[in-house]
Design a protein around this motif. Sequence first.
Motif, PDB file in Angstrom:
ATOM      1  N   SER A 124       0.853  -1.189   0.000  1.00 54.31           N
ATOM      2  CA  SER A 124       0.000   0.000   0.000  1.00 54.31           C
ATOM      3  C   SER A 124       0.886   1.235   0.000  1.00 54.31           C
ATOM      4  O   SER A 124       1.827   1.327   0.810  1.00 54.31           O
ATOM      5  CB  SER A 124      -0.907   0.029   1.234  1.00 54.31           C
ATOM      6  N   VAL A 125       0.620   2.171  -0.900  1.00 55.80           N
ATOM      7  CA  VAL A 125       1.387   3.408  -0.964  1.00 55.80           C
ATOM      8  C   VAL A 125       0.784   4.412   0.021  1.00 55.80           C
ATOM      9  O   VAL A 125      -0.415   4.691  -0.015  1.00 55.80           O
ATOM     10  CB  VAL A 125       1.383   3.988  -2.391  1.00 55.80           C
ATOM     11  N   VAL A 126       1.641   4.946   0.897  1.00 57.16           N
ATOM     12  CA  VAL A 126       1.182   5.887   1.928  1.00 57.16           C
ATOM     13  C   VAL A 126       2.075   7.126   1.930  1.00 57.16           C
ATOM     14  O   VAL A 126       3.170   7.121   1.363  1.00 57.16           O
ATOM     15  CB  VAL A 126       1.201   5.223   3.324  1.00 57.16           C
ATOM     16  N   ASN A 127       1.592   8.173   2.581  1.00 60.29           N
ATOM     17  CA  ASN A 127       2.396   9.399   2.693  1.00 60.29           C
ATOM     18  C   ASN A 127       3.281   9.322   3.933  1.00 60.29           C
ATOM     19  O   ASN A 127       3.353   8.292   4.605  1.00 60.29           O
ATOM     20  CB  ASN A 127       1.509  10.644   2.693  1.00 60.29           C
ATOM     21  N   GLU A 128       3.954  10.425   4.261  1.00 63.41           N
ATOM     22  CA  GLU A 128       4.904  10.411   5.372  1.00 63.41           C
ATOM     23  C   GLU A 128       4.234  10.111   6.711  1.00 63.41           C
ATOM     24  O   GLU A 128       4.877   9.656   7.660  1.00 63.41           O
ATOM     25  CB  GLU A 128       5.669  11.744   5.443  1.00 63.41           C
ATOM     26  N   ASN A 129       2.902  10.356   6.783  1.00 62.01           N
ATOM     27  CA  ASN A 129       2.161  10.084   8.012  1.00 62.01           C
ATOM     28  C   ASN A 129       1.448   8.738   7.975  1.00 62.01           C
ATOM     29  O   ASN A 129       0.556   8.484   8.794  1.00 62.01           O
ATOM     30  CB  ASN A 129       1.145  11.204   8.256  1.00 62.01           C
ATOM     31  N   LEU A 130       1.811   7.908   7.017  1.00 58.04           N
ATOM     32  CA  LEU A 130       1.251   6.559   6.842  1.00 58.04           C
ATOM     33  C   LEU A 130      -0.217   6.566   6.449  1.00 58.04           C
ATOM     34  O   LEU A 130      -0.930   5.582   6.665  1.00 58.04           O
ATOM     35  CB  LEU A 130       1.461   5.724   8.118  1.00 58.04           C
ATOM     36  N   GLN A 131      -0.652   7.670   5.841  1.00 59.03           N
ATOM     37  CA  GLN A 131      -2.019   7.740   5.322  1.00 59.03           C
ATOM     38  C   GLN A 131      -2.002   7.299   3.859  1.00 59.03           C
ATOM     39  O   GLN A 131      -1.131   7.703   3.096  1.00 59.03           O
ATOM     40  CB  GLN A 131      -2.558   9.174   5.433  1.00 59.03           C
ATOM     41  N   LYS A 132      -2.963   6.483   3.492  1.00 57.24           N
ATOM     42  CA  LYS A 132      -2.998   5.921   2.143  1.00 57.24           C
ATOM     43  C   LYS A 132      -3.102   7.022   1.097  1.00 57.24           C
ATOM     44  O   LYS A 132      -3.870   7.967   1.233  1.00 57.24           O
ATOM     45  CB  LYS A 132      -4.168   4.950   2.002  1.00 57.24           C
ATOM     46  N   ILE A 133      -2.320   6.901   0.032  1.00 56.04           N
ATOM     47  CA  ILE A 133      -2.377   7.825  -1.098  1.00 56.04           C
ATOM     48  C   ILE A 133      -3.245   7.173  -2.171  1.00 56.04           C
ATOM     49  O   ILE A 133      -2.847   6.185  -2.786  1.00 56.04           O
ATOM     50  CB  ILE A 133      -0.968   8.110  -1.661  1.00 56.04           C
ATOM     51  N   PRO A 134      -4.458   7.684  -2.398  1.00 56.23           N
ATOM     52  CA  PRO A 134      -5.381   7.003  -3.321  1.00 56.23           C
ATOM     53  C   PRO A 134      -4.998   7.124  -4.785  1.00 56.23           C
ATOM     54  O   PRO A 134      -5.148   6.192  -5.559  1.00 56.23           O
ATOM     55  CB  PRO A 134      -6.721   7.684  -3.040  1.00 56.23           C
ATOM     56  N   ASP A 135      -4.478   8.277  -5.189  1.00 54.88           N
ATOM     57  CA  ASP A 135      -4.208   8.515  -6.610  1.00 54.88           C
ATOM     58  C   ASP A 135      -2.750   8.244  -6.945  1.00 54.88           C
ATOM     59  O   ASP A 135      -1.988   9.142  -7.282  1.00 54.88           O
ATOM     60  CB  ASP A 135      -4.573   9.955  -6.988  1.00 54.88           C
ATOM     61  N   ASN A 136      -2.358   6.999  -6.841  1.00 57.58           N
ATOM     62  CA  ASN A 136      -1.028   6.604  -7.275  1.00 57.58           C
ATOM     63  C   ASN A 136      -1.168   5.458  -8.263  1.00 57.58           C
ATOM     64  O   ASN A 136      -2.170   4.741  -8.264  1.00 57.58           O
ATOM     65  CB  ASN A 136      -0.161   6.187  -6.077  1.00 57.58           C
ATOM     66  N   ASN A 137      -0.178   5.302  -9.108  1.00 58.80           N
ATOM     67  CA  ASN A 137      -0.263   4.244 -10.121  1.00 58.80           C
ATOM     68  C   ASN A 137       0.666   3.086  -9.828  1.00 58.80           C
ATOM     69  O   ASN A 137       0.787   2.162 -10.616  1.00 58.80           O
ATOM     70  CB  ASN A 137       0.030   4.798 -11.521  1.00 58.80           C
ATOM     71  N   PHE A 138       1.328   3.112  -8.674  1.00 60.14           N
ATOM     72  CA  PHE A 138       2.387   2.146  -8.407  1.00 60.14           C
ATOM     73  C   PHE A 138       1.844   0.802  -7.916  1.00 60.14           C
ATOM     74  O   PHE A 138       2.146  -0.241  -8.478  1.00 60.14           O
ATOM     75  CB  PHE A 138       3.358   2.721  -7.378  1.00 60.14           C
ATOM     76  N   GLU A 139       1.023   0.848  -6.871  1.00 59.88           N
ATOM     77  CA  GLU A 139       0.593  -0.421  -6.291  1.00 59.88           C
ATOM     78  C   GLU A 139      -0.291  -1.217  -7.234  1.00 59.88           C
ATOM     79  O   GLU A 139      -0.422  -2.436  -7.099  1.00 59.88           O
ATOM     80  CB  GLU A 139      -0.120  -0.207  -4.957  1.00 59.88           C
ATOM     81  N   PHE A 140      -0.890  -0.533  -8.228  1.00 58.73           N
ATOM     82  CA  PHE A 140      -1.748  -1.249  -9.177  1.00 58.73           C
ATOM     83  C   PHE A 140      -0.935  -1.951 -10.269  1.00 58.73           C
ATOM     84  O   PHE A 140      -1.502  -2.662 -11.088  1.00 58.73           O
ATOM     85  CB  PHE A 140      -2.741  -0.271  -9.806  1.00 58.73           C
ATOM     86  N   LEU A 141       0.374  -1.751 -10.272  1.00 53.79           N
ATOM     87  CA  LEU A 141       1.226  -2.379 -11.284  1.00 53.79           C
ATOM     88  C   LEU A 141       1.912  -3.632 -10.763  1.00 53.79           C
ATOM     89  O   LEU A 141       2.434  -4.422 -11.540  1.00 53.79           O
ATOM     90  CB  LEU A 141       2.285  -1.372 -11.753  1.00 53.79           C
ATOM     91  N   ILE A 142       1.920  -3.816  -9.451  1.00 44.76           N
ATOM     92  CA  ILE A 142       2.599  -4.969  -8.861  1.00 44.76           C
ATOM     93  C   ILE A 142       1.801  -6.239  -9.146  1.00 44.76           C
ATOM     94  O   ILE A 142       0.583  -6.268  -9.049  1.00 44.76           O
ATOM     95  CB  ILE A 142       2.804  -4.757  -7.351  1.00 44.76           C
ATOM     96  N   GLY A 143       2.518  -7.291  -9.513  1.00 45.54           N
ATOM     97  CA  GLY A 143       1.874  -8.555  -9.829  1.00 45.54           C
ATOM     98  C   GLY A 143       1.402  -8.666 -11.264  1.00 45.54           C
ATOM     99  O   GLY A 143       0.667  -9.590 -11.619  1.00 45.54           O
ATOM    100  N   LYS A 144       1.844  -7.743 -12.123  1.00 46.03           N
ATOM    101  CA  LYS A 144       1.366  -7.707 -13.501  1.00 46.03           C
ATOM    102  C   LYS A 144       2.365  -8.234 -14.524  1.00 46.03           C
ATOM    103  O   LYS A 144       2.047  -8.378 -15.689  1.00 46.03           O
ATOM    104  CB  LYS A 144       0.995  -6.252 -13.886  1.00 46.03           C
ATOM    105  N   ILE A 145       3.598  -8.507 -14.100  1.00 45.49           N
ATOM    106  CA  ILE A 145       4.648  -8.890 -15.039  1.00 45.49           C
ATOM    107  C   ILE A 145       4.912 -10.395 -14.966  1.00 45.49           C
ATOM    108  O   ILE A 145       4.974 -10.972 -13.878  1.00 45.49           O
ATOM    109  CB  ILE A 145       5.957  -8.129 -14.718  1.00 45.49           C
ATOM    110  N   THR A 146       5.075 -11.014 -16.133  1.00 44.65           N
ATOM    111  CA  THR A 146       5.421 -12.439 -16.191  1.00 44.65           C
ATOM    112  C   THR A 146       6.377 -12.692 -17.359  1.00 44.65           C
ATOM    113  O   THR A 146       6.482 -11.887 -18.281  1.00 44.65           O
ATOM    114  CB  THR A 146       4.174 -13.320 -16.386  1.00 44.65           C
ATOM    115  N   ASN A 147       7.060 -13.831 -17.296  1.00 43.33           N
ATOM    116  CA  ASN A 147       7.880 -14.334 -18.397  1.00 43.33           C
ATOM    117  C   ASN A 147       8.875 -13.296 -18.924  1.00 43.33           C
ATOM    118  O   ASN A 147       9.456 -12.544 -18.158  1.00 43.33           O
ATOM    119  CB  ASN A 147       6.976 -14.863 -19.513  1.00 43.33           C
ATOM    120  N   GLN A 148       9.022 -13.213 -20.260  1.00 44.23           N
ATOM    121  CA  GLN A 148      10.030 -12.317 -20.845  1.00 44.23           C
ATOM    122  C   GLN A 148       9.760 -10.842 -20.582  1.00 44.23           C
ATOM    123  O   GLN A 148      10.667 -10.012 -20.723  1.00 44.23           O
ATOM    124  CB  GLN A 148      10.133 -12.556 -22.362  1.00 44.23           C
TER     125      GLN A 148
END
Length: 320
Positions: A124-148
């Motif tokens: 989960s992507v959070v800010n310096e105060n550990l509050q969730k950052i809703p508008d980020n594109n990073f955590e939605f990319l994890i688990g998407k890559i396979t093979n070559q």
Amino acid sequence: MSEKVAILLSTYNGQEYLAQQIESIQNQTYKDWKLYIRDDGSTDNTVKIIKEYCKSDSRIFLINSSFRDNLGPLKSFFYLLKKVQASVYFFCDQDDLWLQNKLEVMLNEYSKTNYPQLLYSDLSVVNENLQKIPDNNFEFLIGKITNQNRFVDNDIPGCVMMIDRQLRDLAVNYTKNYTYISMHDWWLALIAESFGKITFINKKLVLYRQHGNNALGAGMKSQNNIFQKLFSKKVINLRKKHIKKIYFQNNHLLEEYGDLLNHKYKKFLIEFKKCKYSSYYGRYKFLNKYSLKRTSYFQTIAFKILFIFDLKNILNEDIK
């Protein structure tokens, strides 16, 4: 679980959040671990904080060749990998926070095999105060890559990664030159893809803190239109740098591990290398043959356009 668990942490001027991260490790439901910390030349109170935790917790160790050495995260983590003997390894960033069951969940998913293994979780992507950052594109990319596709993009940040001893040994024994390696986590993912197995655990086990001093960070969702995303000079230069980086990193993997690679990946890497000398159509055929794509739709489009039509120039260009 009787595995000998090593957690590797490289620090640099991390005094602000380091204590929280260490305490999140101490609060893990799985207790049989050892934390090895290498400081990369901090000039703040980071080393003082580490020494205090070493005194109070016999599972925490400060590992340094010299406090003046500033190796950067890639070489610093490899230094720890070489020094520490364990059955499994976790990588840790100085400013994140681990959920209490991170070790337990990941170790429960692991079983010994006769091939190298890498496991990774979501975050989960959070800010310096550990509050969730809703508008980020990073955590939605994890688990998407396979093979070559792992050779053109990486969806495994080190903070969510676990590797076994076999993968560690492959990395340490055959990686002789770090010049063309992007980062330790991506390099380990390439080795795992080439020789073993990668397992994605679809659970958010890390709070990935974003703040002004991150070495690497999670991008925010862009509000620009499609034209700006694809054709702004800044974005194009970033995409060019990425292509140059992966081209030389893949060639480096072929050089370091070529004699060990199976036919599938050796053939792929040789064909990838030859793209520098191919025609536009030859590079188009190569991308289609392996259905290569990055973690997002827009990145894939930009990657394919630049790779097909501008690869030779990119490899010879000094990109700012």
